[in-house]
Design a protein around this motif. Structure first.
Motif, PDB file in Angstrom:
ATOM      1  N   ARG A 115      63.187  48.756  -2.122  1.00  0.00           N
ATOM      2  CA  ARG A 115      63.586  48.759  -3.532  1.00  0.00           C
ATOM      3  C   ARG A 115      64.443  47.537  -3.864  1.00  0.00           C
ATOM      4  NH1 ARG A 115      62.823  52.868  -6.999  1.00  0.00           N
ATOM      5  NH2 ARG A 115      61.737  54.719  -6.191  1.00  0.00           N
ATOM      6  N   TYR A 116      65.245  47.087  -2.930  1.00  0.00           N
ATOM      7  CA  TYR A 116      66.034  45.871  -3.139  1.00  0.00           C
ATOM      8  C   TYR A 116      65.105  44.666  -3.255  1.00  0.00           C
ATOM      9  CZ  TYR A 116      70.142  42.810  -2.588  1.00  0.00           C
ATOM     10  OH  TYR A 116      71.141  41.889  -2.793  1.00  0.00           O
ATOM     11  N   VAL A 117      64.071  44.645  -2.413  1.00  0.00           N
ATOM     12  CA  VAL A 117      63.088  43.556  -2.481  1.00  0.00           C
ATOM     13  C   VAL A 117      62.362  43.580  -3.823  1.00  0.00           C
ATOM     14  CG1 VAL A 117      60.947  42.656  -1.485  1.00  0.00           C
ATOM     15  CG2 VAL A 117      62.800  43.427   0.014  1.00  0.00           C
ATOM     16  N   CYS A 118      62.046  44.767  -4.310  1.00  0.00           N
ATOM     17  CA  CYS A 118      61.346  44.864  -5.596  1.00  0.00           C
ATOM     18  C   CYS A 118      62.215  44.342  -6.739  1.00  0.00           C
ATOM     19  CB  CYS A 118      60.931  46.309  -5.853  1.00  0.00           C
ATOM     20  SG  CYS A 118      59.561  46.874  -4.810  1.00  0.00           S
ATOM     21  N   THR A 119      63.526  44.580  -6.657  1.00  0.00           N
ATOM     22  CA  THR A 119      64.425  44.042  -7.676  1.00  0.00           C
ATOM     23  C   THR A 119      64.388  42.518  -7.662  1.00  0.00           C
ATOM     24  OG1 THR A 119      65.897  45.961  -7.527  1.00  0.00           O
ATOM     25  CG2 THR A 119      66.825  43.947  -8.461  1.00  0.00           C
ATOM     26  N   GLN A 160      62.727  39.911 -10.601  1.00  0.00           N
ATOM     27  CA  GLN A 160      63.474  38.810 -11.208  1.00  0.00           C
ATOM     28  C   GLN A 160      62.768  37.478 -10.987  1.00  0.00           C
ATOM     29  OE1 GLN A 160      67.534  38.906  -9.824  1.00  0.00           O
ATOM     30  NE2 GLN A 160      67.911  40.969 -10.607  1.00  0.00           N
ATOM     31  N   LEU A 161      62.205  37.284  -9.801  1.00  0.00           N
ATOM     32  CA  LEU A 161      61.487  36.042  -9.523  1.00  0.00           C
ATOM     33  C   LEU A 161      60.267  35.916 -10.422  1.00  0.00           C
ATOM     34  CD1 LEU A 161      60.930  33.491  -7.922  1.00  0.00           C
ATOM     35  CD2 LEU A 161      59.923  34.891  -6.109  1.00  0.00           C
ATOM     36  N   LEU A 162      59.514  36.993 -10.597  1.00  0.00           N
ATOM     37  CA  LEU A 162      58.342  36.955 -11.466  1.00  0.00           C
ATOM     38  C   LEU A 162      58.750  36.742 -12.923  1.00  0.00           C
ATOM     39  CD1 LEU A 162      56.243  39.847  -9.880  1.00  0.00           C
ATOM     40  CD2 LEU A 162      55.660  37.412  -9.861  1.00  0.00           C
ATOM     41  N   SER A 163      59.891  37.295 -13.322  1.00  0.00           N
ATOM     42  CA  SER A 163      60.383  37.091 -14.689  1.00  0.00           C
ATOM     43  C   SER A 163      60.693  35.616 -14.934  1.00  0.00           C
ATOM     44  CB  SER A 163      61.622  37.949 -14.930  1.00  0.00           C
ATOM     45  OG  SER A 163      62.180  37.699 -16.207  1.00  0.00           O
ATOM     46  N   GLY A 164      61.413  34.986 -13.984  1.00  0.00           N
ATOM     47  CA  GLY A 164      61.705  33.569 -14.127  1.00  0.00           C
ATOM     48  C   GLY A 164      60.448  32.718 -14.072  1.00  0.00           C
ATOM     49  N   LEU A 165      59.528  33.087 -13.184  1.00  0.00           N
ATOM     50  CA  LEU A 165      58.293  32.314 -13.047  1.00  0.00           C
ATOM     51  C   LEU A 165      57.436  32.427 -14.311  1.00  0.00           C
ATOM     52  CD1 LEU A 165      57.077  30.536 -10.877  1.00  0.00           C
ATOM     53  CD2 LEU A 165      55.863  32.516  -9.981  1.00  0.00           C
ATOM     54  N   PRO A 188      71.754  42.380  -7.394  1.00  0.00           N
ATOM     55  CA  PRO A 188      71.558  40.943  -7.131  1.00  0.00           C
ATOM     56  C   PRO A 188      71.087  40.217  -8.385  1.00  0.00           C
ATOM     57  CG  PRO A 188      69.726  42.210  -6.230  1.00  0.00           C
ATOM     58  CD  PRO A 188      70.741  43.214  -6.700  1.00  0.00           C
ATOM     59  N   HIS A 189      71.392  38.920  -8.436  1.00  0.00           N
ATOM     60  CA  HIS A 189      70.953  38.081  -9.553  1.00  0.00           C
ATOM     61  C   HIS A 189      70.363  36.807  -8.970  1.00  0.00           C
ATOM     62  CE1 HIS A 189      71.055  36.909 -13.865  1.00  0.00           C
ATOM     63  NE2 HIS A 189      70.998  35.694 -13.339  1.00  0.00           N
ATOM     64  N   LEU A 190      69.074  36.643  -9.155  1.00  0.00           N
ATOM     65  CA  LEU A 190      68.297  35.571  -8.526  1.00  0.00           C
ATOM     66  C   LEU A 190      68.094  34.437  -9.520  1.00  0.00           C
ATOM     67  CD1 LEU A 190      65.012  36.159  -6.556  1.00  0.00           C
ATOM     68  CD2 LEU A 190      64.913  34.846  -8.666  1.00  0.00           C
ATOM     69  N   LYS A 241      54.044  43.692 -14.272  1.00  0.00           N
ATOM     70  CA  LYS A 241      53.683  45.024 -14.768  1.00  0.00           C
ATOM     71  C   LYS A 241      53.168  45.901 -13.635  1.00  0.00           C
ATOM     72  CE  LYS A 241      52.558  43.553 -19.492  1.00  0.00           C
ATOM     73  NZ  LYS A 241      51.466  43.380 -20.493  1.00  0.00           N
ATOM     74  N   ALA A 242      52.335  45.332 -12.757  1.00  0.00           N
ATOM     75  CA  ALA A 242      51.828  46.099 -11.615  1.00  0.00           C
ATOM     76  C   ALA A 242      52.963  46.494 -10.678  1.00  0.00           C
ATOM     77  CB  ALA A 242      50.775  45.289 -10.868  1.00  0.00           C
ATOM     78  N   LEU A 243      53.948  45.608 -10.509  1.00  0.00           N
ATOM     79  CA  LEU A 243      55.086  45.922  -9.648  1.00  0.00           C
ATOM     80  C   LEU A 243      55.896  47.076 -10.227  1.00  0.00           C
ATOM     81  CD1 LEU A 243      56.889  45.163  -7.214  1.00  0.00           C
ATOM     82  CD2 LEU A 243      58.090  43.576  -8.729  1.00  0.00           C
ATOM     83  N   ALA A 244      56.100  47.101 -11.544  1.00  0.00           N
ATOM     84  CA  ALA A 244      56.858  48.185 -12.168  1.00  0.00           C
ATOM     85  C   ALA A 244      56.195  49.534 -11.929  1.00  0.00           C
ATOM     86  CB  ALA A 244      57.012  47.913 -13.664  1.00  0.00           C
TER      87      ALA A 244
END
Length: 426
Positions: free
Chosen positions: A102-106, A110-115, A143-145, A255-258
């Protein structure tokens, strides 16, 4: 007291280095705050053009670390960005090993959001890897990436600065189509994003070549140990060797990750992941409010002629903040324990009787870490190679510093006019 660059930025201490320049913690006398300053160390034409592209990138997003300003002084140039102190994803893996799903998913969300914000500007990053993904020092909080280092990024349709037989990036994070000489595109960034997620889940660098070979021979492999089927379905769609069968957008992958996160089991109880401050103490002569004993820099202040050598640390490294708590994951006897997180970014004190390193030593890797990015040759084509160019005359001296600065400013002006012209097109 550090050297002052362009009458504004006072370099304090080096916090990272890469192939094209060093990253310094610097005091901005105009805005009265510390920033990260990337100082360009080379001045060949390709490096200057890459600098022009990188500093021109302006993306305002909470998970993107883009350049904020730039300055030129004689034949030296730099650009600045926000100072991020929590180190890279490599620091977290070095401290904890594999991270909870779950930490990795967070982090992945965030990485996909920035990308998605980067791709919306038409920019392909081309160097997604753990060392280029930084973290704010949030402790045990959420965390904040921040996605950083756009040194080899390019807008789709822009001319490439490398030959057709070269591929630019970091070995181990290339998409298969990159190795075949395809033009940079968004799915290549998503393939590297999948490798980063696998790295966080397994705690080690994934073998991308073996993974691609399995895909081509047998289809998608089964989920690795500790990775649930819903999450693996998302990663497999990021890692497909055929870009046509991969996620085409970061928003679609997000979206698929969510949906997959809703099916994940709860993470096992244990020590929370803590993101430490990796920058270390300020050097002598600097305090939280800037350089000690000064309030501002006047236009007549001295400027930087050469990049200064790293200053000697003012004190011993900060005490190990992780020593007081149990190791979050036991270390097997055959695996060396990682260095304490508080020791990263600070120069350790030499043992008794040892000689201190010379002041001209290169800056140590810090929170911004060293870079493996480079240009790598593709397999040679079947046609005969062209004749080598005529040797360059050794009697031609490089242009003076003033001419180099004028060339840089001219390139910046041409780039700005080109962008303006594109915007004005119907």
């Amino acid at each position: 007291m550090g050297e002052v660059f362009a009458g504004r930025y006072e370099l304090a201490d080096p916090i990272g280095r890469g192939g094209a320049g060093a990253v310094w913690r610097a005091w901005d006398h105009r805005r009265r705050r510390y920033v990260a300053a990337k100082v360009l160390l080379q001045s060949d034409a390709h490096t200057l053009l890459r600098f022009v592209r990188e500093q021109a990138l302006r993306i305002d997003h909470p998970h993107v670390l883009a350049p904020a300003s730039w300055a030129a002084d004689d034949d030296k140039v730099l650009f600045t960005m926000a100072l991020v102190g929590g180190g890279s994803l490599g620091h977290v893996i070095g401290d904890y090993g594999p991270l909870p799903p779950r930490y990795v998913c967070t982090l992945l969300d965030q990485l996909l959001s920035g990308l998605a914000a980067v791709h919306a500007e038409g920019v392909v990053h081309r160097d997604i890897k753990p060392a280029n993904i930084l973290l704010e020092a949030t402790g045990t909080g959420r965390p904040h990436l921040r996605l950083s280092d756009f040194g080899i990024s390019m807008r789709k349709g822009e001319p490439r600065l490398t030959g057709t037989d070269l591929v630019v990036g970091t070995p181990g994070y290339f998409a298969p189509e990159q190795l075949l000489g395809a033009e940079p595109d968004f799915p290549a960034d998503l393939f590297a994003t999948g490798l980063v997620a696998l790295y966080l889940l397994q705690g080690r660098r994934p073998d991308s070549r073996r993974l691609v070979e399995h895909f081509l021979a047998h289809g998608a492999p089964g989920a690795p140990e500790g990775v649930s089927a819903p999450l693996w379905d998302v990663l497999a769609a990021l890692l497909h060797p055929d870009p046509r069968h991969r996620f085409q957008t970061a928003t679609g992958a997000r979206k698929a990750l969510a949906e997959a996160v809703e099916l994940l089991p709860a993470d096992p109880d244990g020590d929370p992941v803590e993101v430490f401050d990796q920058l270390g103490p300020l050097p002598a002569g600097f305090g939280p409010g800037g350089p000690l004993g000064t309030s501002a820099v006047t236009p007549g202040a001295r400027t930087l002629a050469t990049v200064p050598a790293p200053p000697a640390p003012a004190a011993a490294p900060a005490p190990d903040r992780a020593a007081a708590r149990p190791d979050p994951r036991a270390t097997p006897p055959d695996r060396a324990a990682p260095a304490p997180p508080s020791a990263r970014g600070a120069t350790p004190a030499p043992p008794a009787g040892a000689t201190a390193p010379p002041p001209t030593a290169p800056p140590p890797p810090g929170a911004y870490g060293p870079s493996e990015t480079g240009s790598f040759h593709l397999p040679p084509p079947a046609v005969p190679a062209p004749a080598p160019p005529a040797p360059r005359s050794r009697g031609v001296a490089p242009p003076p510093a003033g001419v180099q600065a004028a060339l840089l400013l001219t390139a910046l002006l041409c780039y700005a006019v080109g962008v303006w012209a594109l915007i004005r097109l119907p």
